[in-house]
Design a protein around this motif. Structure first.
Motif, mmCIF file in Angstrom:
data_model
loop_
_atom_site.group_PDB
_atom_site.id
_atom_site.type_symbol
_atom_site.label_atom_id
_atom_site.label_comp_id
_atom_site.label_asym_id
_atom_site.label_seq_id
_atom_site.Cartn_x
_atom_site.Cartn_y
_atom_site.Cartn_z
ATOM 1 N N LYS A 134 0.843 -1.196 0.000
ATOM 2 C CA LYS A 134 0.000 0.000 0.000
ATOM 3 C C LYS A 134 0.879 1.247 0.000
ATOM 4 O O LYS A 134 0.530 2.257 -0.595
ATOM 5 C CB LYS A 134 -0.935 -0.008 1.205
ATOM 6 C CG LYS A 134 -2.050 -1.022 1.072
ATOM 7 C CD LYS A 134 -2.918 -1.048 2.315
ATOM 8 C CE LYS A 134 -3.960 -2.150 2.207
ATOM 9 N NZ LYS A 134 -4.751 -2.277 3.444
ATOM 10 N N LYS A 138 2.071 1.752 -3.599
ATOM 11 C CA LYS A 138 0.958 2.210 -4.425
ATOM 12 C C LYS A 138 0.702 3.710 -4.239
ATOM 13 O O LYS A 138 0.353 4.401 -5.180
ATOM 14 C CB LYS A 138 -0.293 1.416 -4.058
ATOM 15 C CG LYS A 138 -1.531 1.780 -4.814
ATOM 16 C CD LYS A 138 -2.692 0.952 -4.338
ATOM 17 C CE LYS A 138 -3.993 1.508 -4.855
ATOM 18 N NZ LYS A 138 -5.149 0.890 -4.225
ATOM 19 N N ASN A 139 0.901 4.189 -3.028
ATOM 20 C CA ASN A 139 0.604 5.587 -2.721
ATOM 21 C C ASN A 139 1.836 6.492 -2.710
ATOM 22 O O ASN A 139 1.762 7.612 -2.220
ATOM 23 C CB ASN A 139 -0.120 5.677 -1.371
ATOM 24 C CG ASN A 139 -1.461 4.985 -1.412
ATOM 25 O OD1 ASN A 139 -2.183 5.065 -2.389
ATOM 26 N ND2 ASN A 139 -1.784 4.263 -0.358
ATOM 27 N N LYS A 172 4.307 9.229 -3.468
ATOM 28 C CA LYS A 172 4.037 10.538 -4.078
ATOM 29 C C LYS A 172 5.062 10.933 -5.145
ATOM 30 O O LYS A 172 4.730 11.613 -6.103
ATOM 31 C CB LYS A 172 4.010 11.621 -2.997
ATOM 32 C CG LYS A 172 2.962 11.386 -1.929
ATOM 33 C CD LYS A 172 1.576 11.619 -2.448
ATOM 34 C CE LYS A 172 0.561 11.498 -1.336
ATOM 35 N NZ LYS A 172 -0.497 10.589 -1.585
#
Length: 160
Positions: A75, A78-79, A81
């Motif tokens: 996760k 996936k996130n 930045k």
């Protein structure tokens, strides 16, 4: 993924370790966590059959725990930045790597990683190309790089 090793020299002779595997459309990326996090099950050759049987009986639980941690870690990826910052960090890790088995692959890996990225998917696509650089015999160099991938894509994101 689950890796089984049998080492006659090290303290823990038989070991099941977890590997992180990211499957893309055309390829896979394998990340290797440090031994503490990756160790799912281990026992010495001198272990009694009952001890081995009991430990193997707990294998499903240990695998499930590893998978749960893996999902949480992905996760983070996936996130992410700034995927290009992760790419730059990978270049830095490759450039300053001192592992003797890995040294002969440095320039090829840096070349593959030289393409700027703007998405995590683009980053994973170019990282997957590094898997093809290693010869099949160079298991130690490949494992070293997989650990560096884990550090850059998981551990460094946890610090942010």
């Amino acid at each position: 993924a689950l890796e089984l090793t049998n080492d006659e020299i090290k303290r823990e002779a038989v070991k099941f370790s977890g590997l992180y595997k990211i499957s893309l459309n055309t390829s896979d990326i394998t990340l290797k966590p440090d031994e503490g996090k990756a160790n799912i099950l281990s026992f010495k050759h001198s272990s009694k059959p009952k001890t081995v049987k009991d430990k193997i009986g707990e294998l499903n639980v240990s695998i499930a725990e590893f998978i749960s941690e893996t999902i949480d870690d992905f996760k983070l990826i996936k996130n992410a930045k700034k995927p290009d910052d992760l790419r730059l960090n990978l270049i830095k890790r490759a450039k300053f790597a001192g592992d003797s088995d890995f040294k002969k692959y440095k320039s090829d890996i840096i070349k593959v990683l030289s393409i700027r990225v703007s998405t995590i998917f683009q980053l994973l696509e170019i990282v997957s190309k590094t898997e093809t650089i290693f010869s099949d015999e160079d298991v130690q160099a490949k494992d070293f790089w997989r650990f560096k991938l884990y550090q850059s894509l998981i551990e460094d994101l946890k610090k942010q």
